[in-house]
Design a protein around this motif. Structure first.
Motif, mmCIF file in Angstrom:
data_model
loop_
_atom_site.group_PDB
_atom_site.id
_atom_site.type_symbol
_atom_site.label_atom_id
_atom_site.label_comp_id
_atom_site.label_asym_id
_atom_site.label_seq_id
_atom_site.Cartn_x
_atom_site.Cartn_y
_atom_site.Cartn_z
ATOM 1 N N PRO A 6 42.479 -15.243 -28.113
ATOM 2 C CA PRO A 6 41.964 -16.320 -28.964
ATOM 3 C C PRO A 6 42.215 -17.694 -28.348
ATOM 4 C CG PRO A 6 43.937 -15.342 -29.920
ATOM 5 C CD PRO A 6 43.631 -14.573 -28.668
ATOM 6 N N ILE A 7 41.201 -18.528 -28.397
ATOM 7 C CA ILE A 7 41.313 -19.911 -27.932
ATOM 8 C C ILE A 7 40.624 -20.821 -28.944
ATOM 9 C CG2 ILE A 7 41.397 -19.291 -25.483
ATOM 10 C CD1 ILE A 7 38.484 -20.202 -25.269
ATOM 11 N N PHE A 8 40.954 -22.095 -28.913
ATOM 12 C CA PHE A 8 40.283 -23.084 -29.733
ATOM 13 C C PHE A 8 39.621 -24.077 -28.788
ATOM 14 C CE2 PHE A 8 43.389 -21.248 -32.541
ATOM 15 C CZ PHE A 8 42.701 -21.142 -33.747
ATOM 16 N N ILE A 9 38.330 -24.266 -28.940
ATOM 17 C CA ILE A 9 37.530 -25.067 -28.020
ATOM 18 C C ILE A 9 37.246 -26.437 -28.629
ATOM 19 C CG2 ILE A 9 35.266 -25.227 -26.893
ATOM 20 C CD1 ILE A 9 35.312 -22.169 -26.734
ATOM 21 N N LYS A 10 37.351 -27.472 -27.813
ATOM 22 C CA LYS A 10 37.005 -28.827 -28.237
ATOM 23 C C LYS A 10 35.491 -28.988 -28.085
ATOM 24 C CE LYS A 10 41.472 -30.703 -26.919
ATOM 25 N NZ LYS A 10 42.191 -31.660 -26.057
ATOM 26 N N GLN A 35 33.196 -27.356 -37.830
ATOM 27 C CA GLN A 35 34.423 -27.458 -37.039
ATOM 28 C C GLN A 35 34.528 -28.799 -36.330
ATOM 29 O OE1 GLN A 35 36.758 -25.167 -37.542
ATOM 30 N NE2 GLN A 35 35.217 -24.332 -38.906
ATOM 31 N N ASP A 36 33.393 -29.382 -35.934
ATOM 32 C CA ASP A 36 33.421 -30.663 -35.245
ATOM 33 C C ASP A 36 32.065 -31.347 -35.396
ATOM 34 O OD1 ASP A 36 33.629 -32.861 -33.554
ATOM 35 O OD2 ASP A 36 34.525 -31.743 -31.918
ATOM 36 N N ILE A 120 36.955 -18.572 -40.020
ATOM 37 C CA ILE A 120 37.917 -19.658 -39.889
ATOM 38 C C ILE A 120 38.484 -20.035 -41.261
ATOM 39 C CG2 ILE A 120 38.260 -22.050 -39.133
ATOM 40 C CD1 ILE A 120 37.485 -20.165 -36.848
ATOM 41 N N GLN A 122 40.807 -23.047 -42.804
ATOM 42 C CA GLN A 122 41.354 -24.352 -42.445
ATOM 43 C C GLN A 122 41.912 -25.038 -43.671
ATOM 44 O OE1 GLN A 122 38.859 -26.835 -40.045
ATOM 45 N NE2 GLN A 122 40.287 -28.536 -40.097
ATOM 46 N N ASN A 125 45.313 -29.684 -40.926
ATOM 47 C CA ASN A 125 45.452 -29.446 -39.490
ATOM 48 C C ASN A 125 45.731 -27.995 -39.134
ATOM 49 O OD1 ASN A 125 45.185 -32.058 -38.035
ATOM 50 N ND2 ASN A 125 46.722 -32.654 -39.537
ATOM 51 N N LYS A 127 44.603 -24.330 -38.721
ATOM 52 C CA LYS A 127 43.352 -23.590 -38.557
ATOM 53 C C LYS A 127 43.716 -22.191 -38.078
ATOM 54 C CE LYS A 127 39.757 -25.797 -37.223
ATOM 55 N NZ LYS A 127 38.722 -26.539 -36.492
ATOM 56 N N ALA A 129 42.003 -18.512 -37.007
ATOM 57 C CA ALA A 129 40.778 -17.788 -36.652
ATOM 58 C C ALA A 129 41.033 -16.292 -36.831
ATOM 59 C CB ALA A 129 40.380 -18.088 -35.219
#
Length: 193
Positions: A6-10, A35-36, A120, A122, A125, A127, A129
């Motif tokens: 698992p990763i969180f991408i900007k 998410q963004d 997700i 949330q 801050n 979060k 997954a």
């Protein structure tokens, strides 16, 4: 065995392509923008739902093209989500993304995916997954709903206080971890775990 990492991408730093314009593309668009809101997104679809066009218009970093996908759409992209019901197009995109080392998610086609979009949860801050390794998005949604109900609304305040404490701590990494663990231990003990 679930070997996913698992990763969180900007998303505001990764140029993303969404191929498709139907209900599934709309769902993926909403997931990305939730998410963004600064997501760097290009949408290409032969036919794009009016609702998707209207929503996309509100995001200055989203480009929308109502036309067929062409290989040149992949130029400068780092992430691709294929949300089409066209198996031949999905396969073509899979080949092209592999050739160009671009990560691909093909909606509802786990065999074509380099990554999955998890459910997700949330709260401020925090979060979380959730992935079922592509086996059951329905189960992932149920776990999401459960966690959403279990996590207290005040969790963000706790995170902020922990961040302030971490910033004030002096010492090496091991000392900081030990100190922070002592402070958070009471969170678990209060719930009887």
């Amino acid at each position: 065995m679930n070997t996913l990492f698992p990763i969180f991408i900007k998303l505001n730093q990764i140029r993303t392509l969404l191929v498709g314009g139907g209900a599934v593309a709309l769902e993926k668009f909403q997931a990305l923008t939730a998410q963004d809101s600064q997501v760097q997104l290009t949408i290409v679809g032969k036919e794009i739902k009016t609702e998707l066009k209207s929503l996309a218009a509100a995001y200055p970093h989203v480009e929308l093209f109502e036309r067929e996908f062409v290989a040149a759409d992949l130029q400068d992209k780092e992430l691709v989500i294929s949300a089409t019901n066209n198996p031949e197009l999905n396969e073509e995109i899979r080949v092209l993304t592999q050739q160009q080392n671009i990560l691909l998610n093909a909606a509802d086609k786990p065999a074509l995916c380099d990554f999955y979009l998890g459910s997700i949860v949330q709260k401020g801050n925090l979060k979380v997954a959730i992935s079922t390794n592509g086996k059951s998005p329905t189960i992932a949604k149920r776990v999401k709903d459960l966690l959403q109900d279990l996590l207290p609304e005040e969790i963000d305040e706790t995170l902020e206080l922990m961040s302030q404490l971490r910033d004030k701590l002096k010492g090496d990494f091991e000392y900081k971890v030990k100190t922070l663990n002592e402070h958070t231990k009471s969170l678990i003990e209060q719930d009887g775990y």
